[in-house]
Design a protein around this motif. Structure first.
Motif, short mmCIF file in Angstrom:
data_model
loop_
_atom_site.label_atom_id
_atom_site.label_comp_id
_atom_site.label_asym_id
_atom_site.label_seq_id
_atom_site.Cartn_x
_atom_site.Cartn_y
_atom_site.Cartn_z
N SER A 75 0.83 -1.21 0.00
CA SER A 75 0.00 0.00 0.00
C SER A 75 0.86 1.26 0.00
O SER A 75 0.50 2.27 -0.61
N ARG A 87 0.66 -8.19 2.04
CA ARG A 87 0.67 -6.77 2.38
C ARG A 87 2.06 -6.16 2.35
O ARG A 87 2.21 -4.96 2.15
N GLU A 114 -4.23 -2.02 7.29
CA GLU A 114 -5.31 -2.13 6.33
C GLU A 114 -6.61 -1.60 6.95
O GLU A 114 -6.87 -1.83 8.13
#
Length: 874
Positions: A646, A696, A874
């Protein structure tokens, strides 16, 4: 009305005329159109032939064609009249035959025929137009000299016509048109005077011959005969002439002569024979210079063109671009466009040839010359109004770096305004990517980027430059990109744009925005049609190493990776990629002289040294945009072993507008995020990154691992862009707000980059290209990162100083320290830089904390909204 009429006719024709016909017969082979023209005539009515141009040879050809077709002989007297011949010409010289020099009115034969019918109400005369073409369209195998004397729109002299007959007489076409009744035309004319009636019939016949000639040999594109008068008679030009006369206190006639001189300076003088002849000469020229010229996606461009005014907008890499485009279009059966060329190319000998090949010339600047500006705009408008295809380079000049230059929208604005004035045919812009493997101008580009003045074009310089013809320059690719239609852009800008057509001088407020958007779309579509050749791939790999050298095994691996990346992550459906494998690419690079092999017992090394490395940067920059997404992802792991997915995506969104503005990338921020996701997945599949924590977090292998090395090579193609960004930000932060103007900042950045290049031996002249700094500063303005105060100085938000520190995410401490040390500035020092290195075994929490801070500052500085989120949560 059959061939039996020939015997008395031959007796009436002079003996030397019949003798000339016999001498000409072996050199001429006639094809009639239609094959049986006797079916066109009305039985029992005298026929008078009319030919377009006066000429002895045309009379001989007409007589023979009539005899072979069984038509009445044109050399016999016309029944019922006093005319000694049954033929006359609309356009006449001083005499029909050798030795005569009598001045005659070309309408006199028509007046004679009208007078003959006035006294005989029941009689009629058939007027049959006959068009004669010698050498209409010789084949490419027939030789360029024959093409030079093929049929065209110019009334040639007797000697030239004789050569045309000797060279092209076997390709003679005689076109018989359906005859018209002179009696019927006279009855419909309401008893007007014979002189006026003759002029009317002559106009009708001239229009008829014009249509037939255009259908047989193509439209008349001779500008000096068809456009100059239209330009000078246009209302805007007449108003500009009057304004110039008043301003300069000169007579109207003198101002008109100035305008006339300007039109002649600008206008092309297209010559079909010259274009055909040049195609033969260029065929041999290209064979000596290049190993092959390939066109890709041309079928799509051809299919999109019908019904449109086509504007070809190629990238501009070399002087050869002009000739290559015209040559390839011509041999492909497409009309050669009229090309906007700089007036610096209007050299003795060369200029007239280019002009006859379709070039029209423009000055570099229109400032201070209102009359020239109006005349040039009107000339462009006339081209568009007549449906003439055009070609121009919106970069304004040749790229010295290999990148697309920021567009100069002057020609685009003229084109848009001309269309708004007369929107008869929709305008289609056809982007074209031109890719080379070696440039004739390479050495001069290096000198200019190093600060040497641009050498002015001259005939002597051209002759000196002929030595480049001794070399081979590999292959050339012309890739036709997705066309850009103007009408949808206008519809999106203004629903009532058609109202603008009512005022030719109107400049709607949305015009500049449409022009800028159009220029951006064209540049993007050029990049979307790039050709990736072997030299591009070698340059991407070798220039990413400190000494521009790689072990052969590493280079083979990197080339295979680069090809796989371009195939699995397609930039667009119009990108073309060399079919060569890695080993063949290396062998080809050696053959072309770009790389050198250094043999070693532990394995050969391939290297590009000295000037070769600098020149290779040009070919790396040709395709740099194709690897931007991969390079960004790889950059994130230059100084970090781990990063969250991310975080890469969010930071990529923030930096993307700056990269997009420099490299003309096609996506919006969401599209770039999608590309980043696909690239990350590709790296994971290839084992260059490892996906942990349920995908992730991403992790690369240790620095000595092959995967880490491959990532570093990919990253270094983009790292110099980030270094330039950092130089700009550091210069602003070090000097402080309200201190530098935009021009002063550009100069400071350029000097810093030049010094850094000297200290680090960078083989990339574009690193200190002032235009790239100017573009980045402009993007900072657009994003409201910086702005200009009332005194013209640059001001910025405090978050900019945070960017100096936060650049450690990408740039190493050594690079940042070097830049800060040599960047010119006042007494004010930017905040202390923090260590850039992230230990390979650091835990995720420390990494996350640093990434959050970096993202926060970058997000604020780029004009983002909202607080930055933790990149791992998240």
């Amino acid at each position: 009305m059959n061939s039996t009429a020939d015997s008395p006719a031959r007796q009436r024709a002079p003996w030397w005329f019949n003798l000339a016909g016999q001498l000409l017969q072996p050199w001429v082979r006639i094809r009639r159109d239609p094959a049986e023209p006797t079916t066109l005539l009305q039985a029992g009515v005298p026929v008078c032939y009319v030919i377009e141009r006066d000429g002895f040879s045309d009379a001989l050809i007409l007589q023979r064609a009539c005899r072979e077709a069984g038509l009445p002989n044109p050399m016999q007297p016309l029944a019922g009249t006093r005319r000694r011949r049954s033929v006359f010409a609309l356009a006449r010289r001083d005499g029909w035959l050798f030795g005569r020099n009598r001045r005659r009115n070309p309408n006199e034969p028509l007046r004679q025929l009208v007078r003959s019918l006035e006294g005989m109400p029941g009689d009629d005369i058939q007027i049959m137009p006959v068009s004669i073409y010698v050498g209409r369209a010789p084949s490419r195998d027939s030789g360029w000299f024959r093409v030079l004397f093929s049929e065209n729109w110019v009334m040639v002299g007797r000697f030239r016509r004789m050569l045309a007959l000797l060279l092209n007489g076997r390709d003679t076409v005689v076109h018989f048109s359906a005859p018209v009744s002179l009696r019927q035309m006279l009855d419909e004319a309401d008893a007007i005077a014979p002189e006026r009636f003759a002029r009317k019939v002559a106009r009708v016949l001239r229009a008829h011959f014009h249509r037939i000639r255009a259908a047989v040999i193509g439209p008349d594109l001779s500008h000096r005969r068809t456009v100059v008068d239209a330009v000078l008679n246009a209302e805007p030009v007449r108003a500009a002439i009057a304004a110039s006369a008043a301003k300069e206190k000169i007579s109207q006639a003198k101002a008109w002569r100035k305008a006339h001189k300007l039109v002649l300076e600008i206008a092309a003088d297209y010559s079909h024979p010259v274009v055909r002849s040049a195609s033969f000469l260029l065929s041999n020229f290209w064979n000596k210079l290049y190993d092959g010229i390939a066109m890709h996606h041309f079928d799509k461009a051809r299919a999109a063109a019908p019904g449109h005014e086509v504007i070809y907008v190629p990238c501009h890499r070399s002087h050869a671009d002009y000739l290559l485009m015209s040559y390839q279009l011509h041999v492909s059966g497409v009309v050669v466009p009229h090309i906007a060329a700089g007036v610096n190319l209007n050299l003795p000998v060369i200029g007239p040839i280019l002009r006859r090949g379709g070039a029209f010339f423009l000055r570099r600047s229109f400032k201070g010359n209102a009359l020239y500006s109006v005349v040039f705009n009107e000339y462009v408008a006339q081209l568009i109004d007549r449906g003439v295809p055009m070609e121009y380079f919106i970069e304004g000049g040749r790229s010295r770096t290999g990148r697309l230059l920021a567009p100069r929208a002057g020609m685009l604005a003229m084109t848009v305004r001309a269309f708004l004035r007369a929107p008869r045919r929709p305008v289609l812009f056809q982007p074209v990517y031109i890719g080379y493997e070696k440039l004739m101008e390479g050495k001069s580009y290096i000198g200019e980027l190093s600060g040497q003045p641009k050498e002015k074009e001259s005939l002597l310089g051209l002759l000196k430059g002929l030595k480049v013809l001794r070399q081979r320059y590999g292959h050339v690719a012309l890739n036709f990109g997705e066309p850009v239609e103007l009408t949808p852009l206008l519809d999106a800008a203004s629903g009532d744009w058609r109202v603008a057509t009512t005022d030719p001088e109107a400049k709607p407020e949305w015009l500049n925005a449409v022009t800028d958007r159009l220029a951006e779309r064209i540049q993007i579509n050029i990049n979307r049609a790039a050709d990736v050749n072997p030299i591009n791939l070698l340059a991407l790999a070798l220039l990413a190493t400190p000494k521009h050298a790689m072990a052969e095994s590493d280079l083979l691996t990197q080339l295979e990776l680069g090809k796989a990346m371009l195939e699995e992550l397609p930039y667009s459906d119009r990108i073309t990629l060399t079919p060569m494998g890695p080993a063949a690419i290396i062998a080809y690079g050696e053959q072309m002289g770009w790389i050198q092999r250094v043999q070693h017992p532990l394995g050969d090394v391939l290297t590009a040294t000295g000037e070769r490395a600098v020149l290779l940067s040009y070919f790396r920059n040709n395709v740099l945009h194709l690897t931007t997404t991969a390079a960004w992802v790889a950059c994130c792991f230059l100084n970090n072993r781990r990063m969250s997915r991310s975080s890469i995506l969010r930071l990529g969104r923030i930096i993307y507008p700056f990269i997009q503005g420099e490299l003309f990338l096609p996506w919006d921020e969401d599209g770039f995020a999608t590309q980043m996701q696909a690239t990350i997945d590709f790296f994971v599949r290839r084992g260059l990154l490892e996906s942990v924590s349920d995908g992730r977090v991403l992790e690369r292998s240790p620095g000595q691992d092959d995967g880490a090395y491959q990532l570093k090579v990919i990253a270094r193609s983009l790292i110099q862009a980030f270094e330039r960004y950092y130089i700009t930000i550091a210069a602003l932060a070090k000097n402080g707000p309200h201190t530098l103007t935009g021009a002063e900042l550009e100069n400071a950045c350029t000097l810093t980059a030049q010094r850094l290049s000297l200290l680090n031996e960078l083989s990339a002249p574009e690193f200190f290209d002032k235009a790239l700094f100017r573009g980045f500063i402009q993007k900072l303005r657009e994003r409201r990162v910086v702005w200009t105060d009332e005194d013209g100085k640059l001001d910025y938000d405090a978050a900019l100083e945070g960017m100096v520190r936060d650049a450690r995410v990408i740039l190493s401490r050594e690079v940042r320290h070097s830049i800060l040390k040599i960047t010119p500035g006042g007494d004010r020092e930017p905040m202390a830089d923090q260590p850039a290195h992230v230990p390979a075994d650091s835990d995720d929490a420390a990494l996350h904390e640093r990434h959050v801070a970096a993202e926060h500052h970058l997000h604020q500085a780029s004009g983002g909204t909202g607080a930055a989120a933790d990149p791992t949560r998240e």
